[in-house]
Structure formats: C-alpha cells, structure tokens
Write a protein that holds these residues in place. Structure first.
Motif, PDB file in Angstrom:
ATOM      1  N   ALA A 624     -14.678  61.489   2.495  1.00 29.09           N
ATOM      2  CA  ALA A 624     -15.300  62.567   1.725  1.00 29.09           C
ATOM      3  C   ALA A 624     -15.435  63.788   2.618  1.00 29.09           C
ATOM      4  CB  ALA A 624     -16.663  62.132   1.212  1.00 29.09           C
ATOM      5  N   PRO A 625     -15.531  64.949   2.070  1.00 29.20           N
ATOM      6  CA  PRO A 625     -15.730  66.150   2.889  1.00 29.20           C
ATOM      7  C   PRO A 625     -17.061  66.087   3.626  1.00 29.20           C
ATOM      8  CG  PRO A 625     -14.988  66.722   0.675  1.00 29.20           C
ATOM      9  CD  PRO A 625     -15.315  65.262   0.648  1.00 29.20           C
ATOM     10  N   LEU A 626     -17.118  66.640   4.820  1.00 31.93           N
ATOM     11  CA  LEU A 626     -18.322  66.655   5.642  1.00 31.93           C
ATOM     12  C   LEU A 626     -19.391  67.525   4.974  1.00 31.93           C
ATOM     13  CD1 LEU A 626     -19.731  65.974   8.339  1.00 31.93           C
ATOM     14  CD2 LEU A 626     -18.694  68.063   9.269  1.00 31.93           C
ATOM     15  N   SER A 627     -20.662  67.020   4.941  1.00 34.66           N
ATOM     16  CA  SER A 627     -21.782  67.793   4.404  1.00 34.66           C
ATOM     17  C   SER A 627     -23.051  67.428   5.172  1.00 34.66           C
ATOM     18  CB  SER A 627     -21.974  67.514   2.907  1.00 34.66           C
ATOM     19  OG  SER A 627     -22.322  66.156   2.696  1.00 34.66           O
ATOM     20  N   VAL A 628     -24.093  68.241   5.048  1.00 30.07           N
ATOM     21  CA  VAL A 628     -25.348  67.959   5.717  1.00 30.07           C
ATOM     22  C   VAL A 628     -26.487  68.557   4.890  1.00 30.07           C
ATOM     23  CG1 VAL A 628     -25.230  70.035   7.167  1.00 30.07           C
ATOM     24  CG2 VAL A 628     -26.612  68.077   7.901  1.00 30.07           C
ATOM     25  N   VAL A 629     -27.636  67.835   4.874  1.00 33.60           N
ATOM     26  CA  VAL A 629     -28.855  68.294   4.207  1.00 33.60           C
ATOM     27  C   VAL A 629     -29.960  68.312   5.248  1.00 33.60           C
ATOM     28  CG1 VAL A 629     -30.542  67.841   2.402  1.00 33.60           C
ATOM     29  CG2 VAL A 629     -28.117  67.372   1.992  1.00 33.60           C
ATOM     30  N   VAL A 648     -29.619  65.013   7.368  1.00 33.36           N
ATOM     31  CA  VAL A 648     -28.895  63.853   6.845  1.00 33.36           C
ATOM     32  C   VAL A 648     -27.427  64.272   6.675  1.00 33.36           C
ATOM     33  CG1 VAL A 648     -28.690  62.180   4.992  1.00 33.36           C
ATOM     34  CG2 VAL A 648     -30.950  63.076   5.618  1.00 33.36           C
ATOM     35  N   PRO A 649     -26.516  63.962   7.650  1.00 33.30           N
ATOM     36  CA  PRO A 649     -25.092  64.279   7.502  1.00 33.30           C
ATOM     37  C   PRO A 649     -24.392  63.215   6.655  1.00 33.30           C
ATOM     38  CG  PRO A 649     -25.485  63.299   9.644  1.00 33.30           C
ATOM     39  CD  PRO A 649     -26.838  63.407   8.984  1.00 33.30           C
ATOM     40  N   ALA A 650     -23.263  63.607   6.039  1.00 33.52           N
ATOM     41  CA  ALA A 650     -22.478  62.670   5.237  1.00 33.52           C
ATOM     42  C   ALA A 650     -21.022  63.124   5.243  1.00 33.52           C
ATOM     43  CB  ALA A 650     -23.006  62.615   3.805  1.00 33.52           C
ATOM     44  N   GLY A 651     -20.090  62.194   4.985  1.00 28.93           N
ATOM     45  CA  GLY A 651     -18.663  62.490   4.922  1.00 28.93           C
ATOM     46  C   GLY A 651     -18.092  62.750   6.294  1.00 28.93           C
TER      47      GLY A 651
END
Length: 751
Positions: A624-629, A648-651
C-alpha cells in the motif's frame, strides 16, 4: 466558331502569388511545391487539332485558358517555344522565389502545351536547372536549340542542348559563345540559322556580340554595326521582311529602339520621331515576342517597366508598330522573360504568365477560333486498378449539333462530353476523344492510359522449424496484390516440391534443409522467400528462460512478463497465472497490473507439441502507499507544559525513519516524541516518515501555546492554604463592617 474547353483535375494546385516585380533582373516569382515529373507523353503520338481558317475581320482577343488547361508551376525566365517538328509548344526551366521563405528554386522540367492543355513530359535526361537561357526552334534541323543560362549561385553556363522527339541531348560543342544569361535568340529564316545576341556575362557585364548556329556549330559574326550592349531584348524572326527584329533590352538604360539583322549586319530602324512617340513601344527589358505566321506579324507584350501602356499589345509589320491597348481578356501586366511563343498547330500565341503560372492565348483574327477547337483533358492517366479517369469537355463554336465520342481502348465507348471511365483490368489503353460538328469539322486527340496491377507482396512460414525425422511440417503462405493467375512453388531442400499455396512435408533424414518459396502473379511481379528447416533424430530438451519485473512495488503495480522457450517440439503453448484471481494469459509475453496490496504467486506454464512442460514461478509483493497519522496529548498547552506527540505509520516498506519539526526550531527523530514550548504562540508541527525505499509521507497539526494555564468553568476542587487565608481575611472584614453598622443603629439620638 466552335470552342471546346476541357476540364479535369489539374496535376498541381497553384496558390495565388505576387504579380509585381520590383526589379527587372533578376526577376523572381513565387511558386507552390511541385510534384514528381510525369513523362507519360515523352514518346506518345499526338493528333494535331483542327486548324481553322483565319477570319481577319475580327478583333484581337486574349483568352485565359488556365482553368481548363491546367498549368505548370509559376516561374520566371523559363523558355517557351513551339516545336514545329513534334507539333507542340514546350516550356522548359525557369526560376522561382518563394516570397515567404525567400528560397530560390531552379527548374529543369519540360512541359508540353497542345490542344489547349499542359502535360509534364520531363525526360530522365535533361539540361541542369537554370533560368535566363536562349531558346529557339530550328526548323532546318528539326530541333529546339537551348544555350547557356544561369544555374543560380553565380553559375553561368554556355552549354548547348537540343530537344527533339521528347528527348534532350547535350551537343558538347567545344567552340561556343562565352557563358551568359538573358541573351536574345531566334531562328533566322532568311539564312536558315539560329541567331544569338548579347546577354549578361558571368561578371554581369552586358554583351553585344552576335553568334549564329548552323549544322551543329557556333560561329561568331562580325557586323559593322550592332546594338548597344544589353540583355533581355525581344528577338523575333520576320520571314516577311527576311530580317530578324530586335526590340528593347536593358543596358545603360531601358532601350526602346528597334533593330533588324540581315544575316550579316544590324540596322537601327528606329527614327527619332517614332522613338519619342507614345504610339511607339517605350523602353523595356524581357518583353515577350513571337512571329504570327498566319498573319505575318510580330506580336509583343509586357516587359519591364512598360510605363506608358502596361496592358498594351504591340504588333510590328512593315517596320511599323501598332498598339492594341486593353484588349478583351488582356493578361496582368508583368515581366515576360521569353515565356511567349506562337503555336502554329493551334494558330495562336501562347503566353505563360510568370507571376501566377496562368496560361493565356492571343488570337489576332476574331478573338476565338472560327473552326472546331477542342481543349480536352483526362486525369489521372495512370494508377492501380480499378483506375477511374475523369473525362471532361465543354463544346462551343463550329456548327451545332456536336457529336462527342470517347473511345476507351478497352472495347467500350462513351458519348457525352463530361464523364468518367473505369479501367478494371491492368493494361495499357489508347484513349481517344473525337468531336464532329454538323459542318464536318473534326477534332481528335489521344492519351495513353496505364492501368496497373497492385504490387505483389507475400510472406511464408514453416511450423515447427525444428522437427524429428518423419514429423510433418506445415508450410503456409499469405499474399496481397498481384493479378491472377497466381502460381506457387515450394522447394523443400530434399528434392521434394509442391505447387499449392499451403502444404505439408515430412523429412526422411536428419539435416538442415534450405527451403525456397516463390509466388508469381501474371501482372504485379514475383516474390522469393528462403529459410531453413532443421531435422533431428531426437529433439533437444525443452528449456525455458523467463522473467517478471518488477517483483515489488506500490499498488497499482504493473509487471512485464517475458519468456523464451527453446528445445522440445514447437509450437509452444503458454499459460500465465497471476495469483490474484484474474484470468490466465496464453501469450508468450504479457503485462499485468496488481491493484490491491498483497503477496501474489505468479506462474508460467510452457508446453510443447510433444507434451513436455517447463515451469517458472515468481513472488510479487504489492504494497500500500506509505501514510502516517499523528496526534498530540493537547493542542492548547501553556508555556512550559509538556506535550506528547504520537505517530502511526502504514504502507510502504519498513523500517521507517522519522523527523519531527515542532515549529519553534526544535526537532526529534523518534516515532513518538515529547516537547514543551518556551514561548506562547501558534506552532505547526510536521512529521516526515521515510520507508526503506526512500518513499516519504508527511502529516501536520497546529499547536496553540498560551502564557498561563487557562481558567476552567463548571469544575470543583480543593482550596490551597493561600486560598483559605484569603477567605478568612475576607470574612473578618465583612464581620467588622456588619458590627459597625449594627452599633450605629442601636445608639439613641441625642436629647
């Protein structure tokens, strides 16, 4: 009087051009792009049109034939001359200046004008491109003679060429006039030789020498008297007076004197009274001049500057000039530069306008033809079958009614003036137009139509290309074009043959055989194809080389899959499966797009015709594309209050790196961070997360920092010691005030 004006699609589309010329030498004319030369009439027969009896009672008239005759591209300083041996007028060479790009073009095309229509007859071997040359027809030799000219870029020539029977020949004469351009040149019927006078030398100096050409050789004359040095003078033969007449030209001035050549000497026949009279041609360079043999008169038009009568047509007879000004249909004024001649076959003077390429004809008798005149056209005259030829003619004059017949040369005839003919079978056809009027006037003209078969194209293959002994090979072919019957010939290299388009063959021994294939059409050519066929005792093992790239990436991820099998027994069958539930692909090479993140197993299955199988597999990782909250424990702290920031990073692909920027010049590199602000204000907090593939994602939030803790509303809590002391003091003050007031109220008033 009958006139037939024929209309067909012209070979070239002519754009309007500037008709004005600022200077007389060198003149430049704009012209559109020209297509390839058409030499279809180079050696074809011509039927001479009906020649009418002159009607001397009429009014001289110019007629614009451009719309029906078609036209060569505009040019200046080309050569227009009647070829009495071949029976038509020819136009050769000239120059053009594109007024948009200021690019010069020099021509060496040859055009035929006959029966009121133009045809490009440029042969393969021609003089080099040039302008401003001398040109004249020599009836004694039966040829058109051309001398010198300017090839552009200062290349001035002195070669001599002859045109006869549709072909140009270089005479390669050693002794000749020096190189020059814009000389004056004409045939002298009294002495039966060609006369050349003056011109501009290579150094642009005006000349006044006189030369004659006879029996294939040039000779320089030695006249006692001669005109002043000049170039661009009009020169015309006058059989009636047995002299050659020269008028005008440019030297130290624009001359308006008239000279005659007797064969040995020049004589100025201009008197002072006629030279100064406005009824006498004014000085000019490059006028068009021709002798009308039907009326025994010289005709002159145009030239530069023609100041007094720019639209005047002059006739010279018995040493006298006569002006016809603004005749009906007069062409636009402009420099002529020798594109002017008398056409004896059609009994009119032909003028090709330099500035526009328009074609005008001049008839001194009645302004038209008294007998049957036909200006037909047929186009196109060559092409691939089915070839449709447009035929068009407009009939007038003579004695109506008219009988028009088109004989197509394929056994069919048409009987209307404007029609079309379709040739469906390849071949060469003689197309003939015949026109009769009620008074037995007859006109006939021929064209050669070449209907061509489409060119034959073919391909051939052998499957499989490697076989074992006794195994059948399929030999197949495809083709387009050609004209039946079509023949086929296979040679298998082992002595075997076949004559069908497709066939099979089995080899009895192991070897590499040279296979040949030939396909031939009755019209349209032949095609030869050679390849090899390998026959073995045992087929090599099936092997497979294949790749899928890339093996990982962000969704949507497109991968390219390729394969190269070898060995085994072709042909091969392919099956790509992608592991994401989509359908299989059976091509040798393929592409596929994974839209959903995940891990997928890609398989390739290749099998040969003998049942052998080769397998390959790849694991594809789609991320998945990299994202962060990010979040903060509070977004409204006071100065000095600690704030906790979480992410909270993801992807993307772990591990990640972090870079916090708190907006006050401080930063941190941990996943979660704590920070206290030292001053009040509004700060933007940024976190940039980078994954192992150096892809980045950023998140931001705003923090508002106050100077003191904000007051709370609607909340209860315990008092501090300071709070209690303040409350006791307040209560004591209130009690004292109450006691004072009470004591004053109890005192009695004084008596």
């Amino acid at each position: 009087m009958l006139v037939i004006v024929a209309t067909a699609a012209p070979h070239f589309s002519l754009a309007p051009t500037n008709a004005a010329h600022a200077v007389p030498s060198p003149g430049k004319v704009a012209i559109p792009t020209v297509g390839a030369a058409d030499d279809r009439h180079a050696n074809s027969p011509h039927s001479a049109p009906y020649t009418p009896v002159p009607d001397v009672s009429g009014t001289p008239t110019w007629t614009n034939l451009t719309a029906t005759a078609g036209a060569p591209p505009p040019r200046i300083s080309g050569g227009l001359v009647y070829d009495g041996e071949d029976g038509y007028t020819i136009l050769f060479g000239g120059e053009y200046l594109n007024l948009t790009t200021f690019h010069y073009t020099y021509y060496n095309d040859t055009w035929e004008f006959s029966g009121g229509r133009w045809t490009n007859i440029t042969p393969t071997h021609s003089p080099s491109p040039r302008f401003g040359f001398g040109i004249a027809f020599d009836p004694l030799e039966g040829e058109v003679l051309l001398f010198g000219g300017d090839a552009g870029s200062g290349a001035v020539l002195n070669d001599t060429w002859e045109f006869s029977g549709g072909s140009w020949s270089n005479l390669s004469i050693g002794h000749a006039p020096i190189p020059r351009f814009w000389p004056s040149m004409a045939f002298d019927s009294a002495t039966n030789n060609v006369v050349l006078f003056g011109g501009l030398s290579r150094s642009s100096s005006d000349l006044n020498d006189t030369w004659t050409f006879s029996s294939g050789a040039w000779s320089q004359a030695a006249p006692i008297t001669h005109p002043q040095s000049r170039h661009g003078a009009g020169l015309m033969d006058d059989p009636q007076s047995t002299d050659v007449v020269l008028f005008g030209g440019l030297g130290t001035e624009y001359y308006n004197t008239t000279w005659t050549w007797s064969g040995t000497d020049w004589a100025n026949v201009t008197t002072s009274s006629t030279a100064s009279s406005l009824t006498y041609p004014d000085g000019r360079v490059g006028p068009g001049g021709a002798f009308d043999t039907a009326l025994n008169e010289e005709v002159m038009y145009g030239g530069f500057p023609s100041a007094y009568y720019p639209y005047g047509t002059w006739v010279f007879s018995n040493l006298t000039w006569t002006l016809y000004n603004n005749l009906p249909g007069t062409p636009p004024s402009g420099t002529v530069w020798d594109q002017f001649t008398y056409d004896a076959a059609d009994s009119w003077i032909v003028y090709e306008v330099p500035s526009t390429g328009a074609t005008f004809v001049f008839n001194e008798t009645s302004g038209g033809r008294t007998g049957l005149t036909v200006l037909p056209s047929a186009s196109p005259l060559s092409g691939v079958v089915p070839l449709t030829v447009s035929l068009s003619a407009t009939v007038s004059g003579g004695t109506a009614p008219y009988n028009v017949t088109w004989t197509l040369g394929n056994g069919s005839s048409l009987y209307v003036a404007n029609t079309s003919a379709t040739y469906s079978t390849p071949g060469t056809y003689n197309l003939t137009l015949t026109v009769h009027d009620a008074a037995s006037g007859l006109y006939s003209v021929n064209w050669t139509v070449r209907a061509e078969a489409p060119t034959l194209h073919a391909d051939a293959s052998a499957v499989p290309s490697v076989v074992t002994v006794g195994q059948s090979v399929s030999f197949d072919s495809t083709f387009t074009g050609g004209w039946p019957p079509i023949t086929f010939s296979w040679g298998f290299g082992d002595g075997g043959h076949a004559t069908t388009q497709n066939t099979t063959h089995a080899y009895a021994s192991a070897a590499t055989f040279d296979v040949s294939y030939e396909i031939s059409a009755s019209i349209g050519g032949s095609v030869y194809i050679n390849f090899t066929e390998q026959v073995v005792t045992t087929l090599p093992e099936l092997t497979l080389q294949a790749s899928v790239t890339p093996l990982s990436g962000l969704a949507p991820l497109t991968v390219t899959a390729s394969s190269t099998p070898s060995g085994g027994e072709p042909p091969y069958a392919y099956q790509w499966t992608w592991g994401d539930g989509s359908g299989a692909v059976t091509n040798e090479n393929a592409t596929h797009t994974f839209s959903v993140p995940g891990t997928y197993l890609v398989h390739l299955n290749v099998s040969d015709s003998a049942g052998s199988v080769a397998l390959k597999a790849w694991t594809i990782t789609v991320m998945a594309p990299l994202s962060v909250v990010i979040a903060a424990s509070t977004q409204t702290p006071s100065v000095g209050e600690s704030v906790t920031f979480d992410s909270v990073p993801a992807g993307g692909s772990a591990p990640y790196t972090y870079l916090w920027s708190f907006g006050d010049g401080h930063s941190a590199t941990t996943r979660n961070a704590t920070h206290a602000y030292g001053t009040a204000g509004v700060f933007v907090v940024n976190l940039t997360v980078t994954d192992s593939a150096q892809r980045s994602a950023t998140a931001s939030l705003r923090v508002t920092v106050s100077a003191s803790a904000p007051a709370t509303s609607g909340q209860s809590g315990s008092f501090s010691t300071t709070d209690w002391l303040a409350l006791i003091v307040i209560l004591i003050v209130i009690a004292v005030l109450i006691a004072v007031v009470w004591s004053r109220r109890r005192k009695k008033p004084p008596t």
